[in-house]
Design a protein around this motif. Structure first.
Motif, mmCIF file in Angstrom:
data_model
loop_
_atom_site.group_PDB
_atom_site.id
_atom_site.type_symbol
_atom_site.label_atom_id
_atom_site.label_comp_id
_atom_site.label_asym_id
_atom_site.label_seq_id
_atom_site.Cartn_x
_atom_site.Cartn_y
_atom_site.Cartn_z
ATOM 1 N N ARG A 1 0.834 -1.214 0.000
ATOM 2 C CA ARG A 1 0.000 0.000 0.000
ATOM 3 C C ARG A 1 0.863 1.256 0.000
ATOM 4 O O ARG A 1 0.573 2.216 -0.724
ATOM 5 C CB ARG A 1 -0.942 -0.002 1.201
ATOM 6 C CG ARG A 1 -2.075 -0.998 1.063
ATOM 7 C CD ARG A 1 -3.071 -1.016 2.221
ATOM 8 N NE ARG A 1 -2.987 0.046 3.181
ATOM 9 C CZ ARG A 1 -2.806 -0.134 4.490
ATOM 10 N NH1 ARG A 1 -2.675 -1.342 5.000
ATOM 11 N NH2 ARG A 1 -2.772 0.894 5.310
ATOM 12 N N GLU B 1 0.851 3.806 -3.243
ATOM 13 C CA GLU B 1 0.397 5.189 -3.059
ATOM 14 C C GLU B 1 1.505 6.175 -3.452
ATOM 15 O O GLU B 1 1.241 7.189 -4.101
ATOM 16 C CB GLU B 1 -0.036 5.426 -1.607
ATOM 17 C CG GLU B 1 -0.591 6.792 -1.344
ATOM 18 C CD GLU B 1 -1.863 7.095 -2.112
ATOM 19 O OE1 GLU B 1 -2.120 8.289 -2.390
ATOM 20 O OE2 GLU B 1 -2.619 6.163 -2.457
ATOM 21 N N ARG C 1 1.673 6.432 -7.200
ATOM 22 C CA ARG C 1 0.542 7.185 -7.770
ATOM 23 C C ARG C 1 0.925 8.666 -7.825
ATOM 24 O O ARG C 1 0.648 9.357 -8.805
ATOM 25 C CB ARG C 1 -0.727 6.983 -6.954
ATOM 26 C CG ARG C 1 -1.545 5.796 -7.391
ATOM 27 C CD ARG C 1 -2.924 5.788 -6.742
ATOM 28 N NE ARG C 1 -2.914 5.290 -5.384
ATOM 29 C CZ ARG C 1 -2.848 4.004 -5.051
ATOM 30 N NH1 ARG C 1 -2.780 3.078 -5.987
ATOM 31 N NH2 ARG C 1 -2.847 3.626 -3.795
ATOM 32 N N GLY C 2 1.559 9.134 -6.754
ATOM 33 C CA GLY C 2 2.017 10.527 -6.736
ATOM 34 C C GLY C 2 3.102 10.793 -7.752
ATOM 35 O O GLY C 2 3.083 11.813 -8.455
ATOM 36 N N GLU D 1 8.404 0.343 -8.767
ATOM 37 C CA GLU D 1 7.543 0.134 -7.608
ATOM 38 C C GLU D 1 7.901 -1.174 -6.908
ATOM 39 O O GLU D 1 8.027 -1.232 -5.682
ATOM 40 C CB GLU D 1 6.079 0.124 -8.050
ATOM 41 C CG GLU D 1 5.092 -0.003 -6.923
ATOM 42 C CD GLU D 1 3.650 0.113 -7.385
ATOM 43 O OE1 GLU D 1 2.788 -0.449 -6.694
ATOM 44 O OE2 GLU D 1 3.385 0.763 -8.418
ATOM 45 N N HIS E 1 5.611 13.148 -1.938
ATOM 46 C CA HIS E 1 4.800 11.983 -2.305
ATOM 47 C C HIS E 1 4.931 10.865 -1.270
ATOM 48 O O HIS E 1 3.955 10.175 -0.974
ATOM 49 C CB HIS E 1 5.173 11.492 -3.708
ATOM 50 C CG HIS E 1 4.918 12.530 -4.741
ATOM 51 N ND1 HIS E 1 3.658 13.023 -5.016
ATOM 52 C CD2 HIS E 1 5.766 13.203 -5.549
ATOM 53 C CE1 HIS E 1 3.746 13.945 -5.944
ATOM 54 N NE2 HIS E 1 5.016 14.072 -6.289
ATOM 55 N N GLU F 1 2.753 11.705 1.792
ATOM 56 C CA GLU F 1 1.349 11.386 1.530
ATOM 57 C C GLU F 1 1.112 9.883 1.637
ATOM 58 O O GLU F 1 0.090 9.443 2.177
ATOM 59 C CB GLU F 1 0.937 11.907 0.155
ATOM 60 C CG GLU F 1 0.891 13.420 0.089
ATOM 61 C CD GLU F 1 0.721 13.972 -1.310
ATOM 62 O OE1 GLU F 1 0.604 13.186 -2.278
ATOM 63 O OE2 GLU F 1 0.713 15.210 -1.449
ATOM 64 N N ALA F 2 2.051 9.101 1.140
ATOM 65 C CA ALA F 2 1.917 7.640 1.194
ATOM 66 C C ALA F 2 1.970 7.143 2.633
ATOM 67 O O ALA F 2 1.163 6.299 3.041
ATOM 68 C CB ALA F 2 2.999 6.977 0.353
ATOM 69 N N SER G 1 -1.194 7.896 4.463
ATOM 70 C CA SER G 1 -2.324 7.055 4.041
ATOM 71 C C SER G 1 -2.383 5.727 4.802
ATOM 72 O O SER G 1 -3.425 5.078 4.814
ATOM 73 C CB SER G 1 -2.259 6.790 2.531
ATOM 74 O OG SER G 1 -1.270 5.815 2.219
#
Length: 136
Positions: A27, A31, A34-35, A55, A101, A104-105, A108
């Motif tokens: 996860r 995430e 995605r950023g 990734e 980024h 933010e991950a 989350s």
């Protein structure tokens, strides 16, 4: 799992296990990417058309670092992070975009405060260590 030691109860298990193992790191990295995919400046640093391999490498590295499977080293050898990032211009601006980024991950994941701080502190130190130029 708790265990009792000479100083009383203690926590057993790796950080990887404590935060939820593979699912949590999957996860986190999904995430983060995605950023990256939406960030034209940072995305330009990734030479592959598909971010999937990057990734997977980051996920395997983080899992191994935090006590999970040693798949990263089995497939890629020693991490050698600075050497692997050397071909790319990692300046303070790129570092800061990466951290934005990643922050933010991490947010989350909704981790408990100690685990959140432990993970974030490592990621922040690692990002600062990857800076290899101060040129724009």
């Amino acid at each position: 799992m708790l265990r009792v030691g000479e100083n009383g109860p203690g926590v057993e298990g790796t950080f990887y296990e404590l935060v939820g193992g593979h699912e949590t790191f999957h996860r986190l990295v999904a995430e983060f990417y995605r950023g990256v995919a939406a960030d034209t400046e940072l995305r330009a640093m990734y030479p592959e058309d598909d971010l999937g391999p990057a990734e997977e490498r980051l996920r395997m590295f983080l899992e191994q670092y935090w006590g999970g499977p040693g798949t990263y080293s089995e497939q890629r050898g020693h991490p050698r992070l600075r050497m692997r990032h050397h071909p790319f211009k990692v300046n303070p601006a790129a570092r800061d975009r990466w951290l934005t980024h990643m922050r933010e991950a991490v947010e989350s994941l909704d981790l408990p405060p100690l685990q959140h701080a432990t993970l974030w502190n490592y990621l922040e130190r690692a990002a600062h260590a990857m800076v290899n130029t101060f040129e724009e």
